[in-house]
Design an enzyme around this catalytic site. Structure first.
Site, mmCIF file in Angstrom:
data_model
loop_
_atom_site.group_PDB
_atom_site.id
_atom_site.type_symbol
_atom_site.label_atom_id
_atom_site.label_comp_id
_atom_site.label_asym_id
_atom_site.label_seq_id
_atom_site.Cartn_x
_atom_site.Cartn_y
_atom_site.Cartn_z
ATOM 1 N N GLU A 48 -33.059 -60.139 14.979
ATOM 2 C CA GLU A 48 -34.450 -59.702 14.759
ATOM 3 C C GLU A 48 -34.559 -58.182 14.828
ATOM 4 O O GLU A 48 -34.207 -57.578 15.851
ATOM 5 C CB GLU A 48 -35.362 -60.350 15.810
ATOM 6 N N LYS B 207 -41.277 -65.590 25.023
ATOM 7 C CA LYS B 207 -40.363 -65.504 23.871
ATOM 8 C C LYS B 207 -39.876 -64.069 23.730
ATOM 9 O O LYS B 207 -38.697 -63.822 23.452
ATOM 10 C CB LYS B 207 -41.073 -65.979 22.600
ATOM 11 N N ASP C 87 -24.091 -69.225 27.354
ATOM 12 C CA ASP C 87 -24.765 -70.316 26.651
ATOM 13 C C ASP C 87 -26.270 -70.060 26.630
ATOM 14 O O ASP C 87 -26.969 -70.339 27.597
ATOM 15 C CB ASP C 87 -24.413 -71.620 27.390
ATOM 16 N N HIS D 182 -42.665 -52.871 14.298
ATOM 17 C CA HIS D 182 -41.837 -53.968 13.792
ATOM 18 C C HIS D 182 -41.533 -53.768 12.305
ATOM 19 O O HIS D 182 -40.393 -53.892 11.872
ATOM 20 C CB HIS D 182 -42.565 -55.292 14.022
HETATM 21 C C1 MEV Z 1 -41.594 -61.089 18.795
HETATM 22 O O1 MEV Z 1 -40.263 -61.520 18.585
HETATM 23 C C2 MEV Z 1 -41.911 -61.040 20.266
HETATM 24 C C3 MEV Z 1 -43.358 -60.681 20.628
HETATM 25 O O2 MEV Z 1 -44.237 -61.583 19.941
HETATM 26 C C4 MEV Z 1 -43.482 -60.825 22.107
HETATM 27 C C5 MEV Z 1 -44.898 -60.698 22.631
HETATM 28 O O3 MEV Z 1 -45.856 -61.004 21.913
HETATM 29 O O4 MEV Z 1 -45.024 -60.331 23.818
HETATM 30 C C6 MEV Z 1 -43.694 -59.318 20.155
#
Ligand code: MEV
Length: 438
Positions: free
Chosen positions: A85, A280, A296, A393
């Site tokens: 990513e 995430k 793992d 991003h």
């Molecule tokens: C994207 O891979 C992860 C985010 O969505 C985490 C978050 O919203 O805190 C940017």
């Protein structure tokens, strides 16, 4: 539809590929060429990779990146990250640099106990089973002596075995709940081997017990397996600074920034939809280091999310507070990691990653990984509460979009300079390329 095939695994690599190409692709030559393009010309290295799993037909590259400038408990680290990513590595590096001049990250391993269970059914009286278990516990422990000898030399081994009566939740269901210390190994094979031996010994003891008390036919071993839920194999990491250390911007004063940051984390504490995405983002950092160091990541993911839900609702793994104008941001996360065994001695890039980290032991690696998760979360929240996530991003994603349009080096350079002052989007890149190409 491809025909059923028997003995696929016994085919040579070339024959496997030919079969695939013939039955799944219109352009067989192209399909074969794609797979072969990723073969390594070093035959020994290729064979090593082929033998990691079964039916290997090619290699699947992921970027191996590094994030420098991490200060953890006073030591400097450049952290290896394997992730596809865009913007994750840049975000980690940015967070590392920010905290470098503010005392860095503090990390501490809180516990390292791992768990495995023998799940079995027993049709007799619970009190009889309990007495039987107390009688045979020394025999159970003795039965794994051969398996545990090496681990004990390193300071690990079995910590305890307990009989757990779960028959209120599921009729006749019991467990041998076993705890382990596996030192620098992740320990999955060690734990599973011990558990299978416990199961075998349990039945052997039942067979030789007086028949009027314990009957072998009352037992059924359902399964013996480690648990990836490791709430007692936990590490914490934190950063802290006076709120005046945050920059004042026209949009937010340092105080407003810190307060908004804390609010964003509070939302992830009480709102599961946000908490899952928040965590995430943490796992972006955690998994990238876990993967680079040959651990793992599925086990780590499963354990981390279960831990996030341990209080009955799914919550953020991080916390943020302001006390007496001091901002503190911390994470507590279960991480069952290894720095010996598994891929660690086999995969050349895993070896490289561990060397880059100064050949850490498992506890040191737990701290580094927790810090990577915290740094990632810091960077994500910083973007979310200021510019929004897309600005950074999409800047980082620019190369991927350009590659989708097969942009030349010249076009890439033009695009990078154009998007320094313009918002990146798929259509904006398309328009720019059209203009450059016309
Ligand atoms: C994207 O891979 C992860 C985010 O969505 C985490 C978050 O919203 O805190 C940017």
């Amino acid at each position: 539809m491809a025909p059923t095939i028997s003995g696929f695994s016994k085919l040579s690599k070339d024959d496997k590929i030919k079969w695939l190409a013939a039955h799944h692709f219109n352009d067989e030559v192209q399909a074969i060429a794609t797979l072969k393009k990723y073969w390594n010309s070093d035959e020994q290295l290729q064979q090593l990779h082929d033998e990691f799993t079964e039916n290997t037909i090619s290699n699947y590259y992921l970027p191996f990146s590094v994030a420098p400038n991490f200060l953890i408990n006073g030591e400097r680290y450049t952290i290896p990250m394997t992730i596809e990513e865009s913007s994750v590595v840049a975000a980690a590096s940015k967070a590392a640099k920010f905290w470098l001049t503010r005392g860095g990250f503090k990390a501490e391993v809180l516990a390292t106990t791992k768990v495995g269970q023998v799940h079995f059914m027993y049709q007799g009286e619970a009190t009889v089973l309990s007495e039987f278990f107390q009688d045979i516990k020394p025999t159970l422990l003795a039965s794994v002596k051969e398996l545990t000898a090496k681990m004990e030399k390193r300071g690990g081994g079995i910590r305890d075995i307990q009989l757990v009566n779960k028959s209120n939740d599921l009729a006749h269901y019991y467990q041998l709940h076993c705890t382990f210390e596996t030192v620098d190994a992740m320990g999955a094979n060690f734990i599973n081997s011990c558990l299978e031996k416990f199961a075998e010994t349990l039945l052997a003891c039942a067979e030789t017990s007086p028949k009027d008390i314990i009957k072998l036919q009352d037992f059924e071993i359902v399964m013996s397996i480690l648990s990836n839920y490791v709430p007692d194999c936990v590490v914490s990491a934190s950063v802290s600074c006076p709120i005046s250390d945050f920059p004042n911007t026209p949009q937010l004063s340092a105080k407003q920034y810190a307060e908004k940051f804390v609010r964003a984390v509070h939302i992830a504490q009480i709102e599961p939809y946000r908490a899952v995405t928040h965590n995430k983002g943490i796992m972006n950092g955690v998994d990238a280091v876990v993967l680079a160091t040959g651990n793992d990541f599925r086990a780590i993911e499963a354990g981390a999310h279960a831990y996030a839900a341990k209080e009955g609702s799914y919550k953020s793994l991080t916390k943020a507070t302001i006390e007496n104008d001091q901002f503190t941001f911390s994470i507590k996360i279960p991480l069952a990691l290894g720095t010996v065994g598994g891929l660690t001695n086999l995969h050349p890039l895993v070896k490289f990653a561990l060397q880059l980290l100064g050949n850490p032991n498992a506890k040191q690696l737990m701290k580094i990984v927790a810090v990577a998760g915290l740094a990632q979360n810091f960077a994500a929240i910083n973007s979310l509460i200021t510019t929004g996530i897309q600005q950074g991003h999409m800047k980082m994603h620019l190369m991927n979009i350009l590659n989708q349009f097969n942009a030349s080096e010249n076009e890439k350079n033009e695009a990078v300079s154009f998007f320094k002052n313009n918002t990146v989007s798929y259509s904006a890149v398309e328009q720019l390329l059209e203009k450059l190409r016309s």
